[in-house]
Design a protein around this motif. Structure first.
Motif, PDB file in Angstrom:
ATOM      1  N   SER A 287       0.540  -1.017   0.231  1.00 33.05           N
ATOM      2  CA  SER A 287       0.137   0.103   0.364  1.00 33.05           C
ATOM      3  C   SER A 287       1.090   1.272  -0.052  1.00 33.05           C
ATOM      4  O   SER A 287       0.206   2.514  -0.344  1.00 33.05           O
ATOM      5  CB  SER A 287      -0.654  -0.253   1.393  1.00 33.05           C
ATOM      6  N   GLU A 313      -6.612  -6.360  -1.462  1.00 28.39           N
ATOM      7  CA  GLU A 313      -7.332  -5.759  -1.227  1.00 28.39           C
ATOM      8  C   GLU A 313      -8.587  -6.486  -2.009  1.00 28.39           C
ATOM      9  O   GLU A 313     -10.190  -5.071  -1.702  1.00 28.39           O
ATOM     10  CB  GLU A 313      -7.336  -4.716  -2.515  1.00 28.39           C
ATOM     11  N   ARG A 324      -7.886  -7.805   6.847  1.00 28.43           N
ATOM     12  CA  ARG A 324      -8.059  -6.415   7.223  1.00 28.43           C
ATOM     13  C   ARG A 324      -8.323  -6.090   8.321  1.00 28.43           C
ATOM     14  O   ARG A 324      -8.159  -4.796   9.009  1.00 28.43           O
ATOM     15  CB  ARG A 324      -8.395  -5.995   5.887  1.00 28.43           C
TER      16      ARG A 324
END
Length: 431
Positions: A287, A313, A324
């Motif tokens: 990221s 993602e 996440r």
């Protein structure tokens, strides 16, 4: 459940028997007799299960280059402990930074195996895995490590995150040769019509070996290949960029770290190099792209990454959402974090199986890893398998995960990794 019900029934029967003896005989039995029976009553084992994580956290490549798998594994174990651990036993993580050196790696291996007595190593990420033979000889399972070198295709009891078909009898691969497929190059040729590809690497052993494999695979798929190698300590990416423009490359592949990639991209933008895809490896699938490539907007939006794990993602996928959610406190996210998470999950599956059977031991965890079944970490990994083939396969059906960076959207998956699959040749190379 039947085993647990039987245990509870036996416990109840023992209590009734003791009550009956006490009623009939009063208190004439010595106190020591009661103490002996109290000691014999089964008790729950709540001692921690100790695992080790070896990371080249302070390697010459950079302070954060190899920490992703460690951070992902630790996040998984923290979440697991918050939910009760394995059979009520928490996972105790012992970390060791080997400094990116062989000497440091041997020191870490000795400390974790001989002094800390870890059950297994998890998510090993070592620049120089010099202690691999020691791990193997101690029969300590090393689960889900990153195959930066050849160790995971050389030694038994070592289980890399991407699996292995090699005999792993102390000799690398088959007769010193390892094998890799051409699925990535087939993908860009079929899906994007690429014909000319450049390969950029360092003059460092692991980087150069990977670059040779890429070059070989590209040629097998019919590409015109341009090779570029730079000095590891003082890389001249401007010269590389100038040559890329002159050669008219459609694709640029690399075997360099994140910092090197950023420098290469800056040089490409400065030279006006335009490519279909600047293809990087899973280590650079992070990221931090906006910061890493802040001075190279054109190259940044031509970045593609390929690998064998689901895009971090892809939060539409349940297992990715769990990852996440558990790592939301981390400042950055990366594909290596997700693979470290998957490695910890793999160990946990093994430990849970052992806890329900004979207990969490090195031997039981190792046996679980050798049971011959694919592992996917709830769909986070392309099915991982370990076999000991006497001869290397000539071809293999291989699936891959592909993502492209887009400003404002991050890494965008290009199709589903379970269906982006090709039957490709397996080519030999040496590290």
């Amino acid at each position: 459940m039947p085993r647990r019900r039987l245990f509870r029934a036996a416990e109840a029967a023992l209590a009734v028997l003791l009550l009956a003896v006490g009623t009939a005989c009063g208190s004439r039995l010595p106190e020591s007799d009661f103490e002996h029976r109290e000691r014999a009553t089964p008790t729950r084992d709540d001692t921690p299960i100790r695992v080790g994580i070896v990371t080249s956290a302070t390697s010459p490549v950079g302070g954060s280059a190899f920490t992703g798998p460690r951070d992902g594994a630790k996040a998984y174990f923290e979440r697991l402990n918050a939910r009760g651990g394995v059979g009520g036993r928490r996972i105790e993580v012992r970390e060791c930074d080997d400094g990116g050196s062989g000497v440091g790696n041997n020191t870490c291996v000795h400390r974790l195996i001989d002094e800390d007595k870890v059950v297994a190593l998890v998510a090993t990420t070592a620049l120089d895995y010099a202690g691999a033979s020691r791990v193997s000889h101690a029969r300590v399972p090393d689960i889900g490590g990153q195959p930066i070198g050849a160790a995971y295709d050389t030694w038994p009891h070592l289980y890399g995150i991407y699996g292995s078909l090699a005999p792993r009898n102390g000799t690398t691969g088959w007769g010193g040769k390892q094998y890799g497929g051409t699925e990535v190059y087939r993908y860009f040729k079929r899906e994007h019509g690429a014909r000319t590809a450049a390969v950029v690497s360092y003059n460092q052993a692991a980087s150069a070996a990977y670059a040779r494999l890429v070059e070989q695979g590209l040629k097998a798929e019919g590409y015109k290949v341009v090779t570029e190698q730079v000095d590891f300590a003082l890389p001249n990416f401007r010269a590389v960029a100038a040559d890329l423009k002159e050669q008219g490359a459609d694709l640029v592949f690399d075997a360099v770290d994140s910092h090197g990639n950023a420098q290469l991209c800056e040089a490409m933008d400065a030279a006006g190099v335009e490519v279909t895809a600047k293809v990087t490896n899973v280590q650079n699938w992070t990221s931090t792209v906006p910061d890493d490539y802040k001075d190279a907007p054109h190259c940044r939006n031509a970045l593609w990454a390929t690998g064998s794990s689901r895009n971090y993602e892809d939060t539409d996928h349940q297992a990715v959402r769990e990852f996440r959610e558990a790592t939301k406190s981390l400042k950055t996210h990366s594909q290596w974090q997700l693979e470290g998470w998957a490695a910890a999950m793999w160990f946990t599956d093994a430990a849970t199986s052992c806890a329900a059977a004979q207990g969490v031991t090195r031997a039981c965890v190792d046996a679980y890893m050798n049971r011959g079944r694919d592992h996917t970490a709830d769909g986070l990994l392309v099915p991982v398998t370990f076999q000991r083939l006497a001869k290397p396969p000539k071809s293999r059906r291989t699936c891959l995960s592909v993502a492209r960076w887009e400003d404002g959207r991050g890494w965008v998956s290009q199709g589903d990794m379970d269906h982006t699959c090709f039957d490709v040749p397996q080519l030999a190379y040496r590290q």
